[in-house]
Design a protein around this motif. Structure first.
Motif, short mmCIF file in Angstrom:
data_model
loop_
_atom_site.label_atom_id
_atom_site.label_comp_id
_atom_site.label_asym_id
_atom_site.label_seq_id
_atom_site.Cartn_x
_atom_site.Cartn_y
_atom_site.Cartn_z
N ILE A 141 12.23 -18.94 -9.47
CA ILE A 141 13.35 -19.03 -8.36
C ILE A 141 14.28 -18.53 -9.72
O ILE A 141 14.75 -20.24 -9.70
N PRO A 142 15.50 -17.85 -9.79
CA PRO A 142 16.58 -17.87 -10.46
C PRO A 142 17.76 -18.95 -9.14
O PRO A 142 17.69 -19.08 -8.06
N SER A 143 18.77 -19.67 -10.25
CA SER A 143 20.07 -20.71 -9.80
C SER A 143 20.62 -19.14 -10.12
O SER A 143 20.90 -18.60 -10.89
N GLU A 144 22.01 -19.72 -9.06
CA GLU A 144 22.88 -18.96 -8.84
C GLU A 144 23.56 -19.15 -10.48
O GLU A 144 24.81 -17.84 -10.97
N GLY A 202 11.89 -14.58 -7.80
CA GLY A 202 12.45 -14.84 -6.22
C GLY A 202 14.02 -14.64 -5.96
O GLY A 202 14.41 -14.50 -7.30
N ALA A 203 14.32 -14.28 -4.74
CA ALA A 203 15.63 -14.44 -4.80
C ALA A 203 16.77 -15.32 -5.45
O ALA A 203 15.85 -16.68 -4.72
N PRO A 204 17.38 -15.11 -5.62
CA PRO A 204 18.17 -16.19 -6.76
C PRO A 204 18.95 -17.77 -5.14
O PRO A 204 19.82 -16.86 -4.82
N LEU A 205 19.16 -18.84 -5.67
CA LEU A 205 19.21 -19.82 -4.74
C LEU A 205 20.33 -20.50 -5.31
O LEU A 205 20.03 -20.56 -6.68
N ASP A 260 22.74 -18.59 -19.92
CA ASP A 260 22.22 -18.04 -20.48
C ASP A 260 20.74 -18.03 -20.42
O ASP A 260 19.49 -17.53 -20.48
N VAL A 261 20.28 -19.45 -19.91
CA VAL A 261 19.38 -19.90 -19.68
C VAL A 261 17.82 -18.88 -18.92
O VAL A 261 15.94 -19.07 -19.34
N ALA A 314 32.75 -27.97 -7.93
CA ALA A 314 33.05 -27.08 -6.78
C ALA A 314 31.82 -25.91 -6.28
O ALA A 314 31.55 -25.85 -5.04
N ASP A 315 30.37 -26.97 -6.27
CA ASP A 315 28.92 -26.87 -5.68
C ASP A 315 29.45 -28.05 -3.98
O ASP A 315 28.58 -27.49 -3.27
N LEU A 316 30.29 -28.94 -4.35
CA LEU A 316 30.15 -30.04 -3.08
C LEU A 316 30.43 -29.09 -0.96
O LEU A 316 29.69 -29.83 -0.72
#
Length: 201
Positions: free
Chosen positions: A132-135, A180-183, A161-162, A190-192
Motif C-alpha cells: 500500500i503506497p504512501s503519497e 493498493g490505493a495510496p494513503l 523514490d522508495v 505540513a501533514d498535521l
C-alpha cells in the motif's frame, strides 16, 4: 495461509523524546513530537484491533521495556525485538520469521484500517508481494506470501523514490506484486492539519 490467520507485524519504537518523529520537532517540540508518536502508535493498535490473525509488535530497542509490556497487555500483542542495522534489514528479518507470509506496517498512517489489511492479505493469495503506497513516494504496508529480502537490500530510505526503487528490486527478483490505493502518512509539519481534521491533535 488464509487471510484470516495471516500475521500482522507492527514496528514500534520506544517514544524517547528526541528520537521519534524528529521531522516534527520544529513544529511540536521534542516532547510534543514524542507525544504524537505515542498517539499514532495507540491509534494504529486500535485501528487494527479487529485483525483476526495474530499481531506482533516488533520493538526497538528492547521488547522488555515496560512501555511495550503495557501495550501488549492492553492490545493483545505478542512482543519481539527488531534486529538489523537499518530499516531494510529489520523489515527483512521480521518477515523472515513467518515462512508462510505476513503483513508489516508501521504507525505513521492514521487512516490505515482493517479493510486495507484485508485487501493486502487477499492480494497475497495471488501475488508474491502486497504494497500500500504512501503519497510521499514510500509505502505504509508491505506484505509477503513467502519471505524475500529482495525489496529491502541496499535500499536508501526516507526519500521520494522508495516505492520506485522497491518496484525495481521486485522486478529484478522476478517477484509479482499488487498495489493498493495510496494513503497518506504523518511525517512532516505540513501533514498535521490533515491529522487534526480527523479529530486528533
Amino acid at each position: 495461509m488464509s487471510v484470516a490467520t495471516l500475521p500482522l507485524i507492527i514496528f514500534a519504537k520506544k517514544p524517547v523524546p528526541g528520537q521519534v518523529k524528529t521531522r516534527l520537532i520544529p513544529a511540536l517540540g521534542v516532547e510534543g513530537a514524542s507525544a504524537l508518536y505515542r498517539q499514532l502508535l495507540e491509534l494504529t493498535l486500535r485501528n487494527t484491533g479487529a485483525w483476526p490473525g495474530p499481531r506482533y509488535l516488533y520493538c526497538a530497542p528492547d521488547r522488555r521495556d515496560p512501555f511495550f509490556a503495557s501495550l501488549a497487555a492492553e492490545h493483545g500483542l505478542r512482543l519481539r525485538d527488531q534486529t538489523g542495522s537499518d530499516l531494510g534489514e529489520r523489515m527483512a528479518s521480521a518477515l523472515a520469521d513467518f515462512p508462510q507470509g505476513a503483513l508489516l506496517i508501521g504507525s505513521d498512517c492514521p487512516v490505515l484500517t482493517g479493510e486495507h489489511l484485508e485487501q493486502a492479505a487477499t492480494a497475497l493469495q495471488q501475488v508474491d508481494t502486497a504494497i500500500i503506497p504512501s503519497e510521499d513516494g514510500g509505502y505504509v504496508l508491505i506484505g509477503q506470501r513467502q519471505p524475500s529480502a529482495a525489496p529491502f537490500c541496499a535500499m536508501q530510505w526516507s526519500h521520494a523514490d522508495v516505492l520506485k526503487d522497491t518496484r525495481a528490486r521486485l522486478q529484478t527478483a522476478g517477484l509479482s506484486w499488487w498495489e493498493g490505493a495510496p494513503l497518506w502518512d504523518l511525517d512532516e509539519p505540513a501533514d498535521l492539519p490533515r491529522f487534526e481534521a480527523l479529530g486528533h491533535g
